[in-house]
Design a protein around this motif. Structure first.
Motif, PDB file in Angstrom:
ATOM      1  N   ALA A   6      47.204  41.683  19.431  1.00 11.78           N
ATOM      2  CA  ALA A   6      46.960  40.434  19.665  1.00 11.78           C
ATOM      3  C   ALA A   6      45.548  40.184  19.853  1.00 11.78           C
ATOM      4  CB  ALA A   6      47.808  40.287  21.139  1.00 11.78           C
ATOM      5  N   LEU A   7      44.666  41.485  20.250  1.00 10.64           N
ATOM      6  CA  LEU A   7      43.296  41.139  20.177  1.00 10.64           C
ATOM      7  C   LEU A   7      42.667  40.864  18.541  1.00 10.64           C
ATOM      8  CD1 LEU A   7      40.642  41.038  21.729  1.00 10.64           C
ATOM      9  CD2 LEU A   7      40.561  43.683  21.485  1.00 10.64           C
ATOM     10  N   SER A   8      43.188  41.409  17.807  1.00  4.84           N
ATOM     11  CA  SER A   8      42.601  41.299  16.267  1.00  4.84           C
ATOM     12  C   SER A   8      43.174  39.953  15.882  1.00  4.84           C
ATOM     13  CB  SER A   8      43.193  42.748  15.420  1.00  4.84           C
ATOM     14  OG  SER A   8      44.734  42.579  15.303  1.00  4.84           O
ATOM     15  N   ALA A   9      44.235  39.539  16.187  1.00  4.01           N
ATOM     16  CA  ALA A   9      44.855  38.170  15.953  1.00  4.01           C
ATOM     17  C   ALA A   9      43.965  37.135  16.485  1.00  4.01           C
ATOM     18  CB  ALA A   9      46.449  38.233  16.236  1.00  4.01           C
ATOM     19  N   CYS A  10      43.681  37.482  17.774  1.00  6.83           N
ATOM     20  CA  CYS A  10      42.710  36.450  18.425  1.00  6.83           C
ATOM     21  C   CYS A  10      41.371  36.141  17.549  1.00  6.83           C
ATOM     22  CB  CYS A  10      42.524  36.935  19.852  1.00  6.83           C
ATOM     23  SG  CYS A  10      44.146  36.549  20.846  1.00  6.83           S
ATOM     24  N   ARG A  11      40.805  37.489  17.378  1.00 13.00           N
ATOM     25  CA  ARG A  11      39.597  37.625  16.713  1.00 13.00           C
ATOM     26  C   ARG A  11      39.634  36.871  15.436  1.00 13.00           C
ATOM     27  NH1 ARG A  11      39.269  42.657  16.180  1.00 13.00           N
ATOM     28  NH2 ARG A  11      38.386  43.049  18.273  1.00 13.00           N
ATOM     29  N   ALA A  12      40.673  37.049  14.549  1.00 14.06           N
ATOM     30  CA  ALA A  12      40.872  36.523  13.206  1.00 14.06           C
ATOM     31  C   ALA A  12      41.041  35.014  13.524  1.00 14.06           C
ATOM     32  CB  ALA A  12      42.164  36.921  12.586  1.00 14.06           C
ATOM     33  N   LEU A  13      41.669  34.376  14.429  1.00 18.88           N
ATOM     34  CA  LEU A  13      41.753  33.066  14.883  1.00 18.88           C
ATOM     35  C   LEU A  13      40.383  32.369  15.197  1.00 18.88           C
ATOM     36  CD1 LEU A  13      43.947  31.085  14.859  1.00 18.88           C
ATOM     37  CD2 LEU A  13      44.441  31.432  17.226  1.00 18.88           C
ATOM     38  N   PHE A  14      39.672  33.142  15.977  1.00 17.05           N
ATOM     39  CA  PHE A  14      38.370  32.533  16.262  1.00 17.05           C
ATOM     40  C   PHE A  14      37.553  32.213  14.951  1.00 17.05           C
ATOM     41  CE2 PHE A  14      38.658  33.630  20.851  1.00 17.05           C
ATOM     42  CZ  PHE A  14      38.144  32.541  21.358  1.00 17.05           C
ATOM     43  N   VAL A  15      37.499  33.484  14.077  1.00 18.14           N
ATOM     44  CA  VAL A  15      36.727  33.461  12.918  1.00 18.14           C
ATOM     45  C   VAL A  15      37.318  32.224  12.104  1.00 18.14           C
ATOM     46  CG1 VAL A  15      36.039  34.767  10.941  1.00 18.14           C
ATOM     47  CG2 VAL A  15      36.238  35.660  12.899  1.00 18.14           C
ATOM     48  N   ALA A 105      39.860  27.080  23.187  1.00 21.36           N
ATOM     49  CA  ALA A 105      38.595  27.737  23.362  1.00 21.36           C
ATOM     50  C   ALA A 105      37.475  27.256  22.174  1.00 21.36           C
ATOM     51  CB  ALA A 105      38.493  29.124  23.641  1.00 21.36           C
ATOM     52  N   VAL A 106      38.054  27.581  21.125  1.00 23.61           N
ATOM     53  CA  VAL A 106      37.137  26.915  20.036  1.00 23.61           C
ATOM     54  C   VAL A 106      36.959  25.496  20.058  1.00 23.61           C
ATOM     55  CG1 VAL A 106      37.062  26.886  17.559  1.00 23.61           C
ATOM     56  CG2 VAL A 106      38.109  28.969  18.547  1.00 23.61           C
ATOM     57  N   HIS A 107      38.015  24.824  20.348  1.00 25.53           N
ATOM     58  CA  HIS A 107      37.756  23.215  20.486  1.00 25.53           C
ATOM     59  C   HIS A 107      36.776  22.895  21.741  1.00 25.53           C
ATOM     60  CE1 HIS A 107      38.842  19.436  22.287  1.00 25.53           C
ATOM     61  NE2 HIS A 107      38.933  18.999  20.688  1.00 25.53           N
ATOM     62  N   TRP A 108      36.690  23.462  22.676  1.00 31.65           N
ATOM     63  CA  TRP A 108      35.873  23.392  23.853  1.00 31.65           C
ATOM     64  C   TRP A 108      34.249  23.759  23.423  1.00 31.65           C
ATOM     65  CZ3 TRP A 108      32.528  26.478  26.858  1.00 31.65           C
ATOM     66  CH2 TRP A 108      32.021  25.797  27.937  1.00 31.65           C
ATOM     67  N   LEU A 109      34.312  25.093  22.710  1.00 34.15           N
ATOM     68  CA  LEU A 109      32.934  25.594  22.457  1.00 34.15           C
ATOM     69  C   LEU A 109      32.382  24.501  21.204  1.00 34.15           C
ATOM     70  CD1 LEU A 109      33.667  29.308  22.224  1.00 34.15           C
ATOM     71  CD2 LEU A 109      32.208  27.948  23.926  1.00 34.15           C
ATOM     72  N   THR A 110      33.211  23.914  20.321  1.00 30.02           N
ATOM     73  CA  THR A 110      32.582  23.016  19.528  1.00 30.02           C
ATOM     74  C   THR A 110      32.436  21.664  19.545  1.00 30.02           C
ATOM     75  OG1 THR A 110      34.671  23.152  18.378  1.00 30.02           O
ATOM     76  CG2 THR A 110      33.365  24.793  17.639  1.00 30.02           C
ATOM     77  N   THR A 111      33.020  21.068  20.738  1.00 31.11           N
ATOM     78  CA  THR A 111      33.058  19.869  21.052  1.00 31.11           C
ATOM     79  C   THR A 111      32.505  19.473  22.523  1.00 31.11           C
ATOM     80  OG1 THR A 111      35.250  19.739  21.937  1.00 31.11           O
ATOM     81  CG2 THR A 111      35.051  19.178  19.402  1.00 31.11           C
ATOM     82  N   ALA A 112      32.953  20.271  23.126  1.00 27.66           N
ATOM     83  CA  ALA A 112      32.421  19.860  24.834  1.00 27.66           C
ATOM     84  C   ALA A 112      31.280  20.521  25.126  1.00 27.66           C
ATOM     85  CB  ALA A 112      33.705  20.165  25.790  1.00 27.66           C
ATOM     86  N   LEU A 113      31.155  21.783  24.693  1.00 19.65           N
ATOM     87  CA  LEU A 113      29.897  22.593  24.948  1.00 19.65           C
ATOM     88  C   LEU A 113      28.489  21.755  24.654  1.00 19.65           C
ATOM     89  CD1 LEU A 113      28.695  24.938  26.480  1.00 19.65           C
ATOM     90  CD2 LEU A 113      28.961  26.300  24.295  1.00 19.65           C
ATOM     91  N   PRO A 114      28.434  21.523  23.153  1.00 24.46           N
ATOM     92  CA  PRO A 114      27.195  20.583  22.861  1.00 24.46           C
ATOM     93  C   PRO A 114      27.033  19.309  23.750  1.00 24.46           C
ATOM     94  CG  PRO A 114      28.555  21.195  20.977  1.00 24.46           C
ATOM     95  CD  PRO A 114      29.264  21.617  22.223  1.00 24.46           C
ATOM     96  N   LEU A 115      28.185  18.588  24.048  1.00 25.95           N
ATOM     97  CA  LEU A 115      27.974  17.546  24.891  1.00 25.95           C
ATOM     98  C   LEU A 115      27.421  17.915  26.369  1.00 25.95           C
ATOM     99  CD1 LEU A 115      31.178  15.624  24.194  1.00 25.95           C
ATOM    100  CD2 LEU A 115      29.133  14.901  23.453  1.00 25.95           C
ATOM    101  N   LEU A 116      27.861  18.986  26.961  1.00 24.12           N
ATOM    102  CA  LEU A 116      27.172  19.484  28.092  1.00 24.12           C
ATOM    103  C   LEU A 116      25.784  20.026  28.004  1.00 24.12           C
ATOM    104  CD1 LEU A 116      28.069  20.621  30.837  1.00 24.12           C
ATOM    105  CD2 LEU A 116      28.704  22.821  30.198  1.00 24.12           C
ATOM    106  N   LEU A 117      25.244  20.642  27.027  1.00 22.94           N
ATOM    107  CA  LEU A 117      23.855  20.777  26.479  1.00 22.94           C
ATOM    108  C   LEU A 117      23.166  19.680  26.494  1.00 22.94           C
ATOM    109  CD1 LEU A 117      24.478  23.740  24.327  1.00 22.94           C
ATOM    110  CD2 LEU A 117      23.992  23.865  26.680  1.00 22.94           C
ATOM    111  N   ALA A 118      23.713  18.420  25.965  1.00 20.30           N
ATOM    112  CA  ALA A 118      23.050  17.192  25.784  1.00 20.30           C
ATOM    113  C   ALA A 118      22.922  16.495  27.106  1.00 20.30           C
ATOM    114  CB  ALA A 118      23.554  16.501  24.676  1.00 20.30           C
TER     115      ALA A 118
END
Length: 227
Positions: A6-15, A105-118
């Motif tokens: 499952a860990l390798s599947a999650c890693r592949a999904l993140f990539v 998590a990817v959705h949050w990191l790519t959409t909400a996190l930049p807004l949080l930094l701004a």
């Protein structure tokens, strides 16, 4: 046949998901540009008076980030549904809630996190008091992942429908309102010199509950939508 861990599947999904976001990085910047435009337009509508802008600064930033998050919410599973990879994800031998948690998590990191930094820059544009900035950042750090988790469940319910944007907004907005109330309450309490711990704890409790239940609900909703 070995399917890996499952860990390798999650890693592949993140990539995979980060690669797709990088290829469409122009679309990924739309929520941040929208939030900046909303915040910049407020002084034109209300006037450049610093005291008037400071009173509404935290609420304006919260609403702008909430609406900006709605722009990218429908795309959370849409492309995967259209190319058939979402069905493969559901049929995967690995735990579906875990895989969906990775996508959220990817959705949050790519959409909400930049807004949080701004957010500090947006606060400067609206003369946000420096004493309220840490509370605003704490409220955003707790509320934005909670909004992504809640929104993912609603997206999973409507992913099989065409032109589901209006229905998605009707489902999501009533669920977003309590989160907005607690986040704005913490910022307002900080502006008045009152304790801010209670609303932040409520947001933290909601986030902890959503981290456990939202991926499970999202998996069940996807199975219903794809059946």
């Amino acid at each position: 046949m070995s399917y890996g861990t499952a860990l390798s599947a999650c890693r592949a999904l993140f990539v995979r998901d980060f690669s797709l976001v990088w290829r469409q990085r122009g679309d990924a910047l739309n929520p941040m540009l929208f939030a900046i435009m909303v915040v910049v337009l407020f002084p034109f509508a209300l006037g450049p008076e610093p005291n008037a802008l400071a009173r509404i600064a935290s609420g304006t930033i919260l609403v702008a980030l909430l609406l900006a998050g709605l722009l990218s919410l429908d795309a959370l599973f849409r492309s995967d549904f259209e190319d058939g990879s979402l069905e493969q994800l559901v049929l995967s031998p690995h735990p579906l809630p875990l895989l969906l948690a990775c996508k959220i998590a990817v959705h949050w990191l790519t959409t909400a996190l930049p807004l949080l930094l701004a957010a500090p820059l947006l606060g400067e544009l609206l003369y946000l008091p420096r004493s309220e900035l840490p509370v605003l950042l704490a409220a955003l750090a707790l509320s934005t992942p909670l909004l992504s988790l809640i929104g993912a469940v609603c997206v999973a319910l409507t992913v099989g429908m065409r032109r589901s944007g209006m229905l998605l907004a009707l489902l999501v907005l009533p669920l977003y309102v309590p989160v907005l109330i607690f986040a704005a309450g913490a910022c307002n309490a900080a502006g008045q010199g009152l304790p801010v711990l209670a609303p932040l704890l409520w947001l933290g409790a909601g986030l902890a509950l959503a981290l456990v239940l939202a991926p499970l609900a999202c998996a069940a909703a996807l199975r219903i939508s794809l059946s």
